[in-house]
Design a protein around this motif. Structure first.
Motif, PDB file in Angstrom:
ATOM      1  N   GLU A  98      31.024 -20.156  35.248  1.00 33.16           N
ATOM      2  CA  GLU A  98      30.466 -20.595  36.529  1.00 33.16           C
ATOM      3  C   GLU A  98      28.962 -20.697  36.373  1.00 33.16           C
ATOM      4  N   CYS A  99      28.372 -21.673  37.058  1.00 29.49           N
ATOM      5  CA  CYS A  99      26.937 -21.860  36.930  1.00 29.49           C
ATOM      6  C   CYS A  99      26.395 -22.411  38.238  1.00 29.49           C
ATOM      7  N   ASP A 100      25.237 -21.934  38.641  1.00 27.93           N
ATOM      8  CA  ASP A 100      24.665 -22.426  39.888  1.00 27.93           C
ATOM      9  C   ASP A 100      23.488 -23.380  39.638  1.00 27.93           C
ATOM     10  N   ARG A 101      23.369 -23.868  38.417  1.00 33.27           N
ATOM     11  CA  ARG A 101      22.319 -24.838  38.080  1.00 33.27           C
ATOM     12  C   ARG A 101      22.964 -26.158  37.667  1.00 33.27           C
ATOM     13  N   GLU A 102      22.137 -27.158  37.489  1.00 28.59           N
ATOM     14  CA  GLU A 102      22.634 -28.461  37.051  1.00 28.59           C
ATOM     15  C   GLU A 102      22.866 -28.469  35.539  1.00 28.59           C
ATOM     16  N   LEU A 112      30.490 -23.651  16.614  1.00 26.49           N
ATOM     17  CA  LEU A 112      30.520 -25.103  16.457  1.00 26.49           C
ATOM     18  C   LEU A 112      30.333 -25.506  14.992  1.00 26.49           C
ATOM     19  N   CYS A 113      29.573 -24.720  14.258  1.00 29.80           N
ATOM     20  CA  CYS A 113      29.272 -25.049  12.857  1.00 29.80           C
ATOM     21  C   CYS A 113      30.238 -24.425  11.860  1.00 29.80           C
ATOM     22  N   SER A 114      31.208 -23.681  12.347  1.00 29.12           N
ATOM     23  CA  SER A 114      32.115 -23.020  11.405  1.00 29.12           C
ATOM     24  C   SER A 114      33.591 -23.304  11.684  1.00 29.12           C
ATOM     25  N   ARG A 115      33.867 -24.200  12.605  1.00 30.07           N
ATOM     26  CA  ARG A 115      35.257 -24.559  12.914  1.00 30.07           C
ATOM     27  C   ARG A 115      35.452 -26.057  12.712  1.00 30.07           C
ATOM     28  N   VAL A 116      36.623 -26.426  12.281  1.00 31.10           N
ATOM     29  CA  VAL A 116      36.933 -27.836  12.054  1.00 31.10           C
ATOM     30  C   VAL A 116      37.341 -28.528  13.349  1.00 31.10           C
ATOM     31  N   THR A 117      38.070 -27.817  14.196  1.00 31.00           N
ATOM     32  CA  THR A 117      38.580 -28.410  15.431  1.00 31.00           C
ATOM     33  C   THR A 117      37.939 -27.707  16.621  1.00 31.00           C
ATOM     34  N   VAL A 118      37.133 -28.479  17.369  1.00 30.67           N
ATOM     35  CA  VAL A 118      36.330 -27.918  18.458  1.00 30.67           C
ATOM     36  C   VAL A 118      36.439 -28.826  19.681  1.00 30.67           C
ATOM     37  N   ASP A 119      36.529 -28.226  20.855  1.00 32.95           N
ATOM     38  CA  ASP A 119      36.682 -29.009  22.093  1.00 32.95           C
ATOM     39  C   ASP A 119      35.377 -29.172  22.874  1.00 32.95           C
ATOM     40  N   HIS A 120      34.255 -28.856  22.281  1.00 28.86           N
ATOM     41  CA  HIS A 120      32.983 -28.801  23.004  1.00 28.86           C
ATOM     42  C   HIS A 120      32.620 -30.103  23.727  1.00 28.86           C
ATOM     43  N   ASN A 121      32.727 -31.245  23.075  1.00 28.86           N
ATOM     44  CA  ASN A 121      32.312 -32.505  23.718  1.00 28.86           C
ATOM     45  C   ASN A 121      33.190 -32.845  24.917  1.00 28.86           C
ATOM     46  N   TYR A 122      34.480 -32.551  24.833  1.00 28.84           N
ATOM     47  CA  TYR A 122      35.372 -32.794  25.973  1.00 28.84           C
ATOM     48  C   TYR A 122      34.940 -31.907  27.149  1.00 28.84           C
ATOM     49  N   TYR A 123      34.709 -30.639  26.817  1.00 31.16           N
ATOM     50  CA  TYR A 123      34.263 -29.672  27.824  1.00 31.16           C
ATOM     51  C   TYR A 123      32.965 -30.134  28.478  1.00 31.16           C
ATOM     52  N   ALA A 124      32.004 -30.544  27.664  1.00 34.17           N
ATOM     53  CA  ALA A 124      30.685 -30.935  28.174  1.00 34.17           C
ATOM     54  C   ALA A 124      30.775 -32.142  29.105  1.00 34.17           C
ATOM     55  N   VAL A 125      31.536 -33.155  28.714  1.00 36.31           N
ATOM     56  CA  VAL A 125      31.665 -34.358  29.543  1.00 36.31           C
ATOM     57  C   VAL A 125      32.436 -34.049  30.820  1.00 36.31           C
ATOM     58  N   CYS A 126      33.548 -33.326  30.696  1.00 37.14           N
ATOM     59  CA  CYS A 126      34.331 -32.994  31.896  1.00 37.14           C
ATOM     60  C   CYS A 126      33.542 -32.112  32.850  1.00 37.14           C
ATOM     61  N   GLN A 127      32.947 -31.047  32.333  1.00 36.33           N
ATOM     62  CA  GLN A 127      32.234 -30.099  33.194  1.00 36.33           C
ATOM     63  C   GLN A 127      31.003 -30.729  33.839  1.00 36.33           C
ATOM     64  N   ASN A 128      30.186 -31.418  33.066  1.00 34.96           N
ATOM     65  CA  ASN A 128      28.875 -31.834  33.571  1.00 34.96           C
ATOM     66  C   ASN A 128      28.814 -33.247  34.125  1.00 34.96           C
ATOM     67  N   LEU A 129      29.842 -34.054  33.878  1.00 43.08           N
ATOM     68  CA  LEU A 129      29.774 -35.437  34.342  1.00 43.08           C
ATOM     69  C   LEU A 129      30.944 -35.882  35.207  1.00 43.08           C
ATOM     70  N   LEU A 130      32.129 -35.372  34.961  1.00 41.52           N
ATOM     71  CA  LEU A 130      33.309 -35.945  35.607  1.00 41.52           C
ATOM     72  C   LEU A 130      33.953 -35.090  36.686  1.00 41.52           C
ATOM     73  N   SER A 131      33.983 -33.802  36.515  1.00 41.76           N
ATOM     74  CA  SER A 131      34.810 -32.946  37.373  1.00 41.76           C
ATOM     75  C   SER A 131      34.100 -32.473  38.633  1.00 41.76           C
ATOM     76  N   ARG A 132      34.839 -31.753  39.455  1.00 43.35           N
ATOM     77  CA  ARG A 132      34.284 -31.193  40.688  1.00 43.35           C
ATOM     78  C   ARG A 132      33.238 -30.127  40.402  1.00 43.35           C
ATOM     79  N   TYR A 133      33.166 -29.643  39.165  1.00 40.37           N
ATOM     80  CA  TYR A 133      32.165 -28.646  38.790  1.00 40.37           C
ATOM     81  C   TYR A 133      30.809 -29.280  38.459  1.00 40.37           C
TER      82      TYR A 133
END
Length: 197
Positions: A98-102, A112-133
């Protein structure tokens, strides 16, 4: 010296665009997240500052462009596979907070630098651009706010956005991101065929 090039309007300027346009832009954003994460070069480019002002929309072709790639982490997946750090082959799930900032994101550079399969970009786009959050300049609800009644009633879009942002199932974001891309592609195709009639 700083070189600046105008490539189009900020994504923010499309926040209240017609629904069909916002769906197309959302689909493109999810495609960008996929391309930066999984590509033929085996380099993942993780966006660490995902906000409406870091993307633009081309005036001629309507293509979404990353315009501020100042905060990008590059991970060499081949090197990760070769060096095999601990848990390198275990899928990494970004943790929702949860975050109260933009434009808030939580991430671990080490993970991010030690795993082959990471969901970070999906999370970032959904959380900060697309979703109700997503919050930006005093608004909430993201680019896909206020869908048409038949889409809101169906509930699929909201469920996919919620799972992509704040997954309830283990590895749920990976599946939700895939299904969200497919769903947005279907919506975009339906609206383009309706307008061409």
């Amino acid at each position: 010296m700083v070189a600046v090039n105008y490539v189009g309007e900020e994504l923010w300027n499309f926040y209240n665009a017609p629904w069909e346009k916002r769906v197309d832009l959302a689909r493109q954003l999810m495609d960008i997240a996929e391309q930066l994460t999984n590509n033929d070069f085996d380099f993942a480019l993780y966006l660490l500052d995902v906000s409406f002002d870091n993307f633009a929309v081309g005036p001629r072709d309507g293509k979404v462009i990353v315009v501020d790639a100042e905060n990008v982490l590059v991970a060499d997946k081949r090197l990760i596979k070769q060096n095999k750090p601990e848990s390198y082959d275990v899928w990494y799930e970004s943790r929702f907070e949860e975050c109260d900032r933009e434009a808030c994101l939580s991430f671990s550079k080490d993970s991010l630098c030690s795993r082959v399969t990471v969901d970070h970009n999906y999370y970032a786009v959904c959380q900060n651009l697309l979703s109700r959050y997503a919050t930006w300049r005093g608004t909430t609800g993201g680019l896909l706010h206020d869908p048409p009644a038949h889409i809101a009633k169906d509930g699929q879009l909201e469920a996919l956005l919620d799972e992509c942002t704040r997954p309830k199932k283990r590895y749920g974001r990976f599946q939700a991101a895939k299904e969200l891309r497919e769903y947005l592609t279907k919506l975009a195709a339906a609206s383009s065929s309706a307008t061409s009639r």
